[in-house]
Design an enzyme around this catalytic site. Structure first.
Site, short mmCIF file in Angstrom:
data_model
loop_
_atom_site.label_atom_id
_atom_site.label_comp_id
_atom_site.label_asym_id
_atom_site.label_seq_id
_atom_site.Cartn_x
_atom_site.Cartn_y
_atom_site.Cartn_z
N CYS A 4 47.43 20.54 14.45
CA CYS A 4 48.61 20.71 15.30
C CYS A 4 48.36 21.79 16.36
O CYS A 4 48.95 21.75 17.44
CB CYS A 4 49.83 21.05 14.47
N HIS A 12 52.94 25.79 11.46
CA HIS A 12 52.83 24.56 12.25
C HIS A 12 53.05 24.91 13.72
O HIS A 12 53.82 25.82 14.05
CB HIS A 12 53.89 23.56 11.77
#
Length: 1044
Positions: free
Chosen positions: A454, A859
């Site tokens: 990510c 994330h």
């Protein structure tokens, strides 16, 4: 009397005399006649009607028969009986064939004459059977039309019950056999009229007996889906479409598209023939049904049929635009076919040669209807040229032909394309199947997470949304190269043109991953971004050097492989791309490169020294609390990364109160700048840097502090402008951080000032949120909220030499103003105007957000928007609060801290832009309000990397540039190699979707539908994969799982 009449009509007397005598015969009908005389008269008149040699004889027969039947009804009832009528229908009349229309006309008139007689009921029963037999014999259109007239007037003759369904089905088959070979207008009009009568009969039966409708439509489909090469169903079937209730579209299309018994070949034939129906002049709603079937097939992902039919029929549909009666329907179908056929330019390019002639023809007639039509055609053509840019030889003549018509906005074009793609069709027609995996409604493409990637995905989406950079990358001629830039170009091209919901960037990931990044583990997106830009920069320099010794190929690219370049480019440890070489800037320098001048003035002898360094991003530390004590500076020159020949990654330290510990990062790609509180001048205070990379492992040492200052209670939220002020604030070098003055030959107190002397096209700002905790040996995160202004003003100093001006400066420290979060302020004496930098406005382009409480977990996702141009519509509002870094009391760095954009400002129409949320594979619409409130709503989700686009610049890449027919979409044309690769992959994707859909259809009975909302913007944090969100676990002290 019958003998007189027979002799009269065959005599040679003048016609007026004949008419007078016939009138006398008609008048005599009211007199009494015996049954034999009446039968003789009925027989004579029937013969005149059916076998009369001329119109006069047939007319006399009708007049006399009607008169005698009216006055002698019982006798006519006895004459016009079941046996007589049955003989007419089955055997004809003397020499007259039973299929002659005159027989049906005669029966029709006879029924009118005995309508009030009891025996008519027997005739109705007879005719219910006989009309079915007649229809099964496939009568010609004329006879079928006369039969329809009879049944319309005498609905009692229409078959009832099960026979009515059979009758309708057979009537549909009969229509399917209609043909008109004549090309004369009169015959064509008569043919259309006959077909209309038959279709109106069917409509009346459907309304009277609804149970006949569905079997009739099944018969229609059976006819048009026939694969028998010897039978071509008539286009006259189009006349039935207008009578099908539109409310049945959903049910019928679902039934057709999901029926496993319908073979692809049959569906292809059916769709092609429905498209042929567009040529039927009076049929309504044909285009509606054709488009509904196209959408239905897309919803169940039968793309092979759609591709075959589109390529086969697109030119025929285009040719229908020439005919006024069918033009609206043809244009609707053409628009849908072109706009949905987005995986390849083949369909559009098949009609491109005919567009100019069409436009010129309709422009010349000057009719209002023609002008309105051309406006629609022009909009369609602009959409297609936008989607398939890069064919100037094809598009230039079209652009010239349609230059006088309005061009739709880029936003409208994108919306139209996004809503029309096959992979965007609603799956309501196939609710038993799982949700389509086509592009989201945004039209943007996600990036598949390859295992904790990510950090890469969020950065790549931010770079892709940097419009000018993307266009420059796509415009490069890199044929023959195997460079990282080539792979980035390939990635950008697929993000722009793929039909997939999300693209897997495996090749680019393997090529761009820093060597010290452990696969499948979380990494720092800022560190990855620096490495990527440095690699691209160094690679271009090497390729230029190689190209200078070879004949030029493209942009200096040769067959140099990525591995070759990797071997020649040293892995960067501190700085980004060097600017030491004299010559043209690299693309990275043009887009992201700026220059920063560091000026140090000895406070003892006033001697100065300065150094100009390049940068690609600025790393901003959080302002220290005014109560911080016992701090000291560390000279940035002593830290790794401050090289003269590199693009310096500049960062600012976080202040700490504890004793520092030594931390070994993998790289030290930044320089720490220190500041001091004014009231502590002269005290032995010290600042230390909070390193912002993620993985330890090499020898470079960096002083790291223990605790992280959080936002003090009650203080206002700092803005990016505050952090930038803090970064550029003048610094007093004192105590252990004294400056060695060569003039004084000793350590001296000095003032250090940093100024931006050359602004980048895109300003990258990294907020230093991670610091090392020596007690727990982890990197903690600063969770302070930061206000993100839409417009940021960067002070850029391009005026006279700093050295000459520094002589007039004096130190003026304001000890009372402690809330400025500035170490101190310098006030120029006598040269304020000369030193005032130019304020360069920047527009917020994208924000990379980190969700979590540690750099080793969490994330990344990003917010971004399209900034297509830099025209007046993008200018700042004069009434809005200033967002400048430098303000009035001191044009360099004095005055109050700038305020964040208010919510009202962000809603200003002039600043409104469409924002997108890129979360790996998911892309959704969002708003700037969501960007501003993300940390207040989800405390672990904080802005980390910001991209600002310089507002005042243009690169000649604007989408509305009328001078070029190549850059129609705003993006440059793709190289043929790229276009072919995308087209091939799009077709492969459609085939994959179709195979998956067919497999799911086989299991539809047991399959359960599941749907997860496509976004968490208003509920869970965008960075979440579950209730806890952000991948950081359930609390701040929980070690979060590695994601995602």
């Amino acid at each position: 009397m019958d003998k007189i009449l027979e002799g009269l009509v065959s005599s040679s007397h003048p016609l007026p005399l004949k008419r007078m005598i016939v009138r006398k015969v008609v008048e005599s009908a009211e007199h009494w006649l015996d049954e034999a005389q009446c039968e003789a008269m009925f027989d004579l008149t029937t013969r005149l009607i059916l076998e009369g040699q001329d119109h006069f004889q047939r007319q006399v027969g009708h007049q006399v028969l009607e008169a005698y039947a009216r006055y002698h009804r019982p006798e006519f009832e006895s004459f016009f009986n079941k046996t007589f009528v049955l003989g007419l229908l089955q055997q004809g009349y003397h020499s007259l064939d039973r299929k002659d229309v005159a027989i049906l006309d005669y029966i029709h008139n006879g029924l009118k004459l005995i309508m009030s007689c009891p025996s008519v009921l027997d005739l109705f029963s007879l005719l219910q059977v006989e009309v079915l037999r007649v229809v099964c014999e496939r009568p010609e259109p004329q006879l079928c039309a006369r039969l329809s007239d009879l049944l319309t007037d005498f609905v009692q003759c229409v078959p009832k019950g099960k026979l009515s369904i059979t009758f309708c089905q057979q009537l549909v088959r009969t229509i399917g056999h209609f043909q008109c070979v004549s090309t004369q207008e009169k015959e064509l009009r008569e043919y259309v009229s006959q077909v209309t009568k038959v279709s109106n009969l069917l409509q009346s039966i459907w309304k009277a007996e609804p149970s006949t409708l569905l079997p009739s439509l099944q018969e229609v489909f059976a006819s048009i889906s026939s694969t028998d090469a010897s039978f071509e169903p008539s286009v006259a079937l189009a006349s039935l479409v207008q009578h099908i209730p539109l409310q049945m579209i959903t049910v019928l299309i679902r039934s057709l598209t999901t029926d496993p018994n319908v073979r692809d070949a049959s569906m292809t034939h059916a769709l092609c023939r429905m498209i042929d129906w567009l040529s039927w002049p009076l049929a309504q709603h044909v285009d509606t049904w054709v488009i509904a079937l196209l959408k239905g097939l897309a919803a169940v992902q039968k793309f092979t049929i759609l591709i075959d039919v589109t390529l086969l029929k697109i030119e025929l549909v285009f040719n229908r635009l020439w005919f006024p009666l069918v033009r609206p329907g043809a244009l609707a179908v053409l628009s849908h076919m072109l706009l949905s056929f987005q995986h390849s330019p083949e369909a559009f390019h098949s009609i491109v040669p005919h567009v100019v002639n069409l436009v010129h023809s309709f422009k010349s007639d000057g009719l209002p209807s023609s002008t309105a039509f051309l406006v629609q055609v022009t909009e369609l053509v602009h959409c297609m040229m936008y989607h398939y840019s890069g064919f100037p030889d094809l598009y230039d003549p079209i652009l010239e032909a349609i230059k006088d018509f309005p061009k739709p906005s880029e936003e409208k074009i994108k919306l139209t394309l996004n809503q029309s793609a096959w992979t965007s069709q609603s799956n309501a027609l196939a609710s038993c199947l799982s949700r389509l995996s086509g592009k989201s409604e945004t039209g943007k493409t996600g990036l598949i997470n390859l295992g904790n990637t990510c950090y890469m995905n969020s950065v790549l989406q931010a770079l892709f949304m940097a419009t000018d950079f993307r266009r420059q990358v796509l415009s490069l001629n890199l044929n023959g190269c195997n460079s990282l830039m080539k792979k980035l170009q390939h990635l950008f091209a697929f993000l722009a043109h793929t039909q997939r919901e999300a693209y897997a960037p495996r090749i680019f990931f393997e090529a761009s991953r820093p060597p010290w990044f452990t696969p499948r583990s979380q990494q720092d997106c800022s560190e990855y971004l620096r490495f990527l830009l440095d690699r691209l920069h160094e690679e271009e320099k090497i390729l230029r050097v190689e190209a200078s010794h070879k004949p030029p190929e493209g942009l200096g690219c040769s067959g140099t492989s990525l591995q070759d370049v990797t071997g020649k480019v040293a892995v960067p440890t501190t700085a980004s791309p060097s600017t030491g070489d004299v010559g043209e800037k690299t693309l990275i320098e043009k887009m992201f490169g700026g220059k920063l001048r560091t000026h140090v003035c000895c406070l003892n002898c006033r001697s100065t020294s300065q150094k100009v360094e390049a940068f690609t991003d600025l790393s901003l530390a959080f302002c220290p609390s005014p109560s911080v004590e016992d701090l000291s500076f560390q000279d940035p020159a002593s830290l790794p990364g401050a090289h003269d020949d590199g693009l310096m990654q500049t960062s600012v330290a976080d202040p700490e109160e504890e004793e520092p510990v030594v931390y070994n990062p993998a790289t030290a790609a930044f320089v720490c700048d220190s500041v001091v509180n004014p009231r502590l001048l002269g005290s032995p205070v010290e600042f230390h840097c909070a390193e912002n990379t993620s993985v330890p492992g090499e020898s470079a040492e960096l002083l790291i502090s223990k605790d992280v200052p959080q936002n003090p209670g009650g203080e206002s939220t700092p803005s990016v402008a505050d952090l930038l002020n803090y970064f550029l604030a003048p610094e007093i070098l004192t105590g252990d951080n004294q400056y060695y003055c060569e003039n004084c030959a000793s350590l001296q107190n000095a003032e250090k000032t940093m100024q931006v002397t050359e602004e980048p096209e895109y300003l990258i700002l990294t907020l230093l949120r991670f610091s090392y905790d020596q007690k727990y040996h982890v990197r903690r995160k600063i969770l302070d909220n930061v206000s993100l202004p839409l417009v940021l003003e960067l002070p850029v100093k391009r005026t006279a030499s700093f050295t000459s001006l520094s002589e007039s400066w004096s130190v003026d420290v304001d000890f009372t103003d402690l809330n400025e979060n500035l170490a101190k302020k310098l006030k120029p004496s006598g040269a304020e105007e000369a030193l005032c930098p130019k304020l360069v406005p920047y527009l917020l382009s994208s924000v990379v957000v980190h969700s979590g409480v540690s750099s080793e977990s969490g994330h990344y996702y990003s917010y971004a928007r399209n900034i297509a141009g830099t025209g007046s519509s993008q200018q700042m509002c004069p009434q809005s609060e200033s967002l400048a870094v430098a303000r009035s009391q001191s044009c360099l760095l004095g005055g109050e801290s700038p305020s964040a954009v208010t919510e009202q400002d962000s809603e200003n129409k002039e600043m409104s832009q469409e924002w997108f949320l890129f979360n790996d594979s998911r892309v959704t619409f969002t708003s700037f309000q969501s960007v501003q409130k993300i940390t207040s709503r989800f405390p672990k989700d904080t802005a980390y990397v910001l991209l600002y686009k310089k507002q005042s610049s243009t690169n000649g890449l604007r989408s509305d540039n009328p001078a070029s027919g190549v850059w129609v979409s705003g993006d440059p044309p793709l190289q043929k190699e790229l276009m072919d690769a995308i087209t091939k992959d799009n077709k492969l994707y459609l085939q994959e979707q179709e195979l998956n859909a067919r497999a799911r259809a086989l299991q539809a009975a047991s399959a359960s539908c599941s749907f997860r909302p496509n976004g968490f913007d208003d509920n869970d944090p965008p960075g979440s994969c579950g209730p806890t969100g952000g991948g950081g676990g359930g609390g701040f002290n929980t070690v979060g799982r590695l994601v995602f």
